[in-house]
Design a protein around this motif. Structure first.
Motif: not given
Ligand code: FE2
Ligand code: FE2
Length: 435
Positions: A382, A386-387
């Motif tokens: 992570k 962004k994931e």
């Protein structure tokens, strides 16, 4: 690893050298001691004969007169008596009588044989008791007591203070030869025992020294590793990435390098300490970020082109830091490798990367390996913008970039070792990763 192997080789070399020195010294000492022991035994054995001969001549005074007169004819009878008397005392096999001028007056050998007499006879004619063992030392050294061992003794006979002649007797003394053989064997056993103890002591001392050296070197290596990590954290912690990024990428790089070694590709690269060196270098890949201003490095939004150009400079700044160290420690092979890895970890296989825009195999292998490790970890974790992606998705992206961003050979190796990447990313994750 290399240092441990080379230290083991050093102790092996030391052991072989001490063994060789011990053996050479023991053999030299053995030969010298045996020679001295043999001479002493023969000398002590021989020393009895002049007294015996003198005693017999006192009992048979005619013999002394006949010798002095060189009367070979009349000597014959008394010479036989002399031989018989000598034989009652020892294993005498032959007797010869010489005049004071070196003429052979009587011999029990037929035909009358002067044999080899030269130097020994001359010495006796000068008044010395001379002797020679006719078999070489090696006969008894090997433990083979040769029944033919002959001890030849020349004894001067005096009359009125002058040399009247020489009594030469030969004996085949198996008892003496056996005694010498036993003494020689005893000496060799003693020397072998002491030599063994000396060698073992040296070996134990060397092994202990080696073990303390290993401990000291391990401490130095651990200190070096901690120093590298501390240096690397400095740069990483300023970035949005977390500290564990550098630990994970170091593991990924090692897994990749081991996979490449197993694959047999790039054999020229993967000799010696390459795997250890690349794993040790990996944490430093973004060290140049220390020189990037916070306003750009920590900017939450999208970077402008100009800002991205500044970011790209972290590869060059990183090398500058390393060059300082490299000049002072030229023997550190890993610094040279780290330099290449730092400078080229953002190059692309198709030449569209930075900072040099190198293409294909012109990019050092360390840079090509680091690129995959770095991108995998960036995708998998992570970030503020962004994931995290699943392991499978990360693998897929890297596979699709084969021949574009990444070296196809290195991608092939990645695909063969990617389960190990998943294990590391799961075990060392910052946030709970997607399954
Ligand atoms: Fe980077
Ligand atoms: Fe990175």
């Amino acid at each position: 690893m290399k240092t441990i192997i080379s230290r083991s080789r050093t102790i092996l070399q030391f052991s072989l050298l001490s063994l060789a020195i011990t053996v050479v010294t023991a053999v030299a000492a053995g030969l010298m001691l045996n020679h001295q022991a043999r001479e002493a035994m023969i000398r002590s054995h021989v020393s009895v004969y002049p007294l015996v001969v003198e005693k017999i001549l006192d009992l048979h005074p005619m013999l002394r007169e006949q010798l002095a007169a060189k009367d070979a004819e009349r000597l014959r009878w008394d010479a036989m008596v002399l031989k018989q008397e000598l034989q009652t005392l020892g294993p005498v096999v032959s007797v010869r009588l010489w005049g004071g001028d070196g003429t052979l007056l009587w011999s029990d050998r037929e035909p009358m044989d002067g044999g080899k007499s030269g130097r020994q006879l001359d010495a006796a004619r000068q008044g010395a008791v001379a002797y020679a063992m006719e078999q070489p030392l090696t006969e008894t050294l090997a433990g083979n007591v040769n029944p033919g061992t002959i001890l030849d003794i020349s004894i001067p006979v005096t009359r009125e203070g002058r040399i009247a002649g020489v009594v030469e007797l030969s004996e085949r003394d198996e008892e003496l030869a056996a005694g010498i053989g036993m003494q020689i064997r005893r000496t060799w056993w003693t020397i072998t025992g002491f030599g063994g103890i000396i060698f073992l002591s040296l070996f134990v001392v060397a092994a202990r020294a080696n073990s303390s050296l290993n401990q000291a070197v391990n401490k130095v290596e651990q200190t070096q590793q901690v120093t590298i990590m501390a240096l690397a954290y400095q740069a990483e912690l300023r970035d949005a990435e977390t500290g564990r990024h550098i630990e994970r990428t170091s593991h990924y790089v090692r897994i990749m390098a081991e996979g490449i070694r197993k694959s047999g590709r790039y054999p020229g690269y993967l000799r010696g300490t390459y795997i250890d060196d690349i794993a040790r270098s990996a944490p430093l890949h973004d060290i140049g970020k220390v020189a990037i201003p916070d306003s750009i490095l920590r900017k939450p939004g999208k970077l402008t082109n100009e800002e991205f150009d500044v970011i790209k400079q972290h590869c060059v700044y990183g090398v500058k830091v390393l060059d300082e160290a490299h000049e002072k420690l030229p023997f550190q092979t890993f610094l040279e490798l780290a330099r290449q890895l730092i400078l080229h970890h953002h190059e692309r296989w198709d030449g569209a990367g930075y900072p040099a825009g190198l293409k294909g195999e012109a990019i050092p292998l360390s840079g090509r390996i680091m690129a995959i490790a770095d991108v995998y970890d960036a995708l998998r974790t992570k970030r503020p913008y962004k994931e995290p992606l699943s392991h499978e998705r990360c693998v897929e992206i890297i596979r699709l970039e084969s021949g574009k961003q990444f070296d196809p050979e290195v991608v092939r190796v990645f695909l063969s070792v990617e389960p190990k990447f998943k294990t590391i990313s799961d075990e060392m994750n910052d946030e709970p990763a997607l399954a």
